[in-house]
Structures are given as structure tokens and as C-alpha cells.
Design an enzyme around this catalytic site. Structure first.
Site, PDB file in Angstrom:
ATOM      1  N   CYS A  79     -49.972  -6.212  20.718  1.00 27.38           N
ATOM      2  CA  CYS A  79     -50.056  -5.241  19.609  1.00 27.38           C
ATOM      3  C   CYS A  79     -51.065  -4.131  19.930  1.00 27.38           C
ATOM      4  CB  CYS A  79     -50.345  -5.946  18.292  1.00 27.38           C
ATOM      5  SG  CYS A  79     -50.075  -4.870  16.863  1.00 27.38           S
ATOM      6  N   HIS A 187     -45.953  -9.700  18.073  1.00 23.38           N
ATOM      7  CA  HIS A 187     -46.962 -10.759  18.044  1.00 23.38           C
ATOM      8  C   HIS A 187     -46.349 -12.080  18.484  1.00 23.38           C
ATOM      9  CE1 HIS A 187     -50.328  -8.693  16.066  1.00 23.38           C
ATOM     10  NE2 HIS A 187     -49.376  -7.935  15.554  1.00 23.38           N
ATOM     11  N   GLU A 189     -47.780 -14.816  19.025  1.00 25.01           N
ATOM     12  CA  GLU A 189     -48.441 -15.919  18.306  1.00 25.01           C
ATOM     13  C   GLU A 189     -47.897 -16.102  16.904  1.00 25.01           C
ATOM     14  OE1 GLU A 189     -49.587 -12.938  18.743  1.00 25.01           O
ATOM     15  OE2 GLU A 189     -50.862 -12.303  17.070  1.00 25.01           O
TER      16      GLU A 189
END
Lengths: 213, 259
Positions: A79, A187, A189
Site C-alpha cells: 500500500c 493489502h 494481510e
């Protein structure tokens, strides 16, 4: 061991939790020795580019991360961590790290989607990545998999660094870099199983690279 | 292509999952962490948690829930309820939330939106709006008024104007809740949803009233929302999130299919 680069501006705890869940040894740190000893570095980021660069600069960490990249330490930018690897970001008129040539630009809300409706900014939600070249990070990931995006600015690196694109009003570059230095706008994660798989792939690459040394 | 999101909303009181109708008569319906994990497994695109605990002491319990969720589910989630300061925002973001939703706190102090956006980025500031239908008037030309305190206090603010103000101040998304529709399962307020969605360029989440998958399709087509918030429809096991997404996809709505 993966180091999660700590510059107080990131989604570092989310990345940490995802790595813990995967059983990947990791540490959130900005200690140059620890960073240097790690097999790879995750360069997280959420928020604004200007703020992120201010944090890096005031702590003298901009030179640290650049130095590690020049030494070919494997790095995964996420990001804002992906955006500020470029020369410049339109967000807060920010001079960035200048590791990869290009800049980061604001989505134009007058661009339209497939139904001819103006796009909303930020680009927020799940979208797909079309790979332009083979990339170890995406090994074993379904090409139809969606990843979670949340951003108002998009990376626009030089063509030779574009690895994957995503469609939102335009085809923008959502994955850039080169082998061992990757940057993803989404993202991982927070992208469910496909995202976790990408983090695993990054760790696998880092282990191999460290073994080869 | 960007998928339309299906977002279960979990109201948390004293560490337990709860649900009411039109913001009243809340009953305990389970453990929020287990429920969140179940929705993650079923393909939820995002999860929203609201802390509806009034007391300050219970804040720690809530943040503990947020942390537990963050270590077990790997999709974004936002957190709202009792966010009144930049420190409140930081607490939930550090606990692992991707976004933070401000509602009454922003009505009382709109600057929290701009300060939060400057500090954490617009994309993680969600403006939560609780809206009630009222008679159209000079003050409320749209006939939709902003209310706070769980729908009990009318603020004399027009919902459309407040949405535009929130966007101008730097909110990255709007979560638009119709209190009239909340918990009724009779469908979203599509008129309100479309009015707000067409007044701003940031994403709008429709909230309140989902009872069938068709309601969700309507929210993202007729209502122009980019996401549909759901609660009762999944909390009582009537539908799974997988069922809902499948039905939406069959109706031609782009949804996330691999997870």
C-alpha cells in the site's frame, strides 16, 4: 525471519498478525542490525504518503530502507509502502524514496466503470490482479482471486517495472518492482487466503535467497 | 472489476454479540470472535463491529475483542461506537482494525473527520450516519434527518448535507443506516441510499433492513451502494453469507468468488 519495518505509520500489527498466523517468524523493528539480519523485509503502510515520508525522514529511516534495498535485501512494499518506493506522490505533494522510477497519482472520479457510472474514490474493496509478467509472489494463487484494496492514489511506475494491473476506471499498476523487490498496492494481510498465500510465497523466496548467499 | 461487498455487522455489548430492532430490545446472540470467524470462513468481504457499550470500563473488553478478531481473521474490518477523539481512533487501529467509523462523535465535533483523515488517511475514516425519515422542511429539505444517541436525539441536520460535509472534511466512506428500516428485514431504504450515493463520490454502504438476498441486490443496483451491510439475516442462521453472495452473483452482481 522476516522483519516488519517499523516507522510508526503503518499497518504493521496487521502484517505481524498475519505472519504469526502463518507461523512465519517475524519481528516489528527499525533496528538496522535486525533489519540487516532478517531474511526479508516487509515495508507496510496505511494512511497518507506525506505522513509516512515525514515519519521515515525524521527518524532517519529513509536511508536505512534504501540502503537495504541497494544491498538486494528482499523487500515487499504494501500500500503506502508500495507507493513511496516511487519518486513522487501527488498525495501531500510528497517527494518519495526514488527507488523505482515513477509516481503516484490520484484517481480521477470522472473516470467510469463498466456500467458507465463514475468511479468512487477511494478505490475500496475487492478487485483482481492481471499479471503482465510471471511473478513468484503469485505462485499457486487462483488468477480469479480478489485482493483487498483501499487507496485514493495509484502507483504509475515506468513500464518496465509493471508486474500486474487492476482495472478501476483505468488499468492501473497494482504490482510493481523486480524480482526480490516487490510492491503491491493491495493489502495481502487483509486479503483472505490468497493474500496469506502471497505472504507465504514471499517468505519462501526470502528463505531461498538467504540460503543461496 | 471491483466487487460489491457483503458486510456483516456485529453489535458488541460487554464483549458479547447482541442485536436489537430499531436500536432497542437487544438480546445476546453469541460470541463476537467466533461469529466473525464463521463469517470470514463463509466469504464475508469485510466485517463491522460496533461497540454499543455505554460504560467507559467496558472499553477494554471491546478492544480485547478487536485484538482477538484481528489475530484470527484476515479480511478488513472497521470498528465504530464511542469514537470521539483521535486517541479513540488510534486505539482501535492499533488493536487491528483497518478502518474506524465515527458517528455521534463527528456530529458533535466534525473536525474529528479532518483530523483523523490527516493523521491516518481518508481511506480509514468511515462516516457512520444514523438517519430517520421526517417531514420535509426548510432545515431538512430531503426529509431525512441525522439522529444520534441510538436514534433518540434529532440533530436538525439534513442527511444529504451532512454526507457532503463529511466527504469534504475527508471521510473515505459512508456507512448509511436507516433507523426506520433497522432490524425490520423489510429491505433497505433505497430512496435514502440512492440520494446519498448520488450526492457523494466516496463509497456508500447501505445499512438497515436487509431481509432477503434480493434486498441486497437492490441496494447495490437501485440504491447505487457499493456494499450491503447485513445483520439479522445471517445472525439467526436464516442465510449463510455464501448463499447470499451466490444469489447476488446469479442476479448479475459482481461478487468476490475465491476466498
Amino acid at each position: 525471519m522476516l522483519a516488519i519495518f517499523d516507522y510508526k505509520a503503518g499497518n504493521q500489527t496487521s502484517v505481524h498478525r498475519a505472519l504469526e498466523h502463518l507461523g512465519i517468524p517475524n519481528e516489528i523493528t527499525n533496528d538496522p542490525d535486525k533489519l540487516n539480519n532478517a531474511q526479508g523485509i516487509i515495508f507496510p503502510g496505511v494512511g497518507a504518503a506525506g505522513q509516512a515520508m515525514d515519519e521515515l525522514h525524521s527518524a532517519g529511516l529513509d536511508d536505512v530502507i534504501k540502503g537495504l534495498i541497494w544491498q538486494k535485501k528482499p523487500v515487499l512494499g504494501i500500500c503506502v509502502g508500495c507507493q513511496i518506493l516511487l519518486d513522487y506522490s501527488e498525495e501531500n505533494d510528497t517527494k518519495a524514496l526514488k527507488v523505482i522510477p515513477g509516481e503516484c497519482r490520484l484517481f480521477n472520479p470522472s473516470w467510469t466503470d463498466h456500467e458507465n457510472v463514475p468511479i468512487r474514490v477511494p478505490h475500496m474493496g475487492w478487485n483482481q490482479v492481471e499479471l503482465k509478467s510471471e511473478c513468484e509472489l503469485f505462485a499457486g494463487i487462483d488468477p480469479d482471486a480478489d485482493f483487498y484494496f483501499v487507496h485514493s492514489y495509484y502507483p504509475a511506475p515506468s513500464d518496465e517495472f509493471i508486474i500486474g494491473t487492476t482495472h478501476y476506471g483505468i488499468d492501473f499498476c497494482s504490482v510493481h518492482g523486480r524480482t526480490g523487490l516487490w510492491a503491491v498496492q493491495f493489502h495481502p494481510e487483509k486479503s483472505g487466503r490468497p493474500g496469506l498465500k502471497l505472504l507465504k510465497n514471499f517468505y519462501a523466496y526470502c528463505q531461498e535467497a538467504a540460503d543461496a548467499e | 472489476m471491483l466487487s460489491k461487498r457483503v458486510i456483516p455487522c456485529l453489535d458488541v455489548r460487554n464483549g458479547r454479540l447482541t442485536k436489537g430492532i430499531k436500536f432497542e430490545g437487544n438480546v445476546d446472540i453469541g460470541d463476537p470472535v467466533e461469529t466473525a470467524r464463521k463469517y470470514y470462513e463463509e466469504g464475508a468481504d469485510e466485517i463491522v463491529f460496533y461497540d454499543i457499550t455505554a460504560s467507559h470500563e467496558a472499553r477494554g473488553i471491546f478492544l480485547d475483542v478487536v485484538e482477538k478478531v484481528a489475530s484470527q481473521i484476515f479480511i478488513p474490518f472497521s470498528v465504530g461506537g464511542g469514537i470521539n477523539t483521535i486517541d479513540d481512533m488510534r486505539d482501535v487501529l492499533v488493536a487491528g482494525a483497518e478502518k474506524v467509523s465515527v458517528n455521534s462523535g463527528a456530529v458533535k465535533n466534525p473536525d474529528i473527520i479532518s483530523e483523523g483523515a490527516a493523521r491516518f488517511g481518508s481511506q480509514c475514516i468511515v462516516l457512520g450516519m444514523d438517519v430517520k425519515r421526517v417531514e420535509k422542511s426548510e432545515t431538512i429539505p430531503s426529509g431525512f434527518e441525522i439522529v444520534i444517541h441510538g436514534g433518540r436525539k434529532y440533530m436538525g441536520m439534513d442527511a444529504i448535507e451532512w454526507a457532503k460535509t463529511g466527504e469534504a472534511l475527508g471521510a473515505g466512506e459512508i456507512c448509511l443506516n436507516s433507523i426506520d428500516a433497522d432490524g425490520t428485514k423489510e429491505g433497505y431504504d433505497l430512496e435514502l441510499t440512492r440520494l446519498v450515493a448520488e450526492s457523494v463520490t466516496i463509497p456508500v454502504i447501505a445499512s438497515g433492513g436487509a431481509g432477503t438476498p434480493q434486498h441486497m441486490v437492490d441496494a447495490v443496483t437501485k440504491g447505487r451502494a457499493t456494499a450491503a451491510l447485513i445483520a439479522s439475516i445471517v445472525h439467526y442462521g436464516e442465510y449463510t453469507i455464501t448463499d447470499l453472495k451466490k444469489t447476488m452473483a446469479e442476479a448479475g452482481v459482481q461478487t468476490r468468488s475465491v476466498w
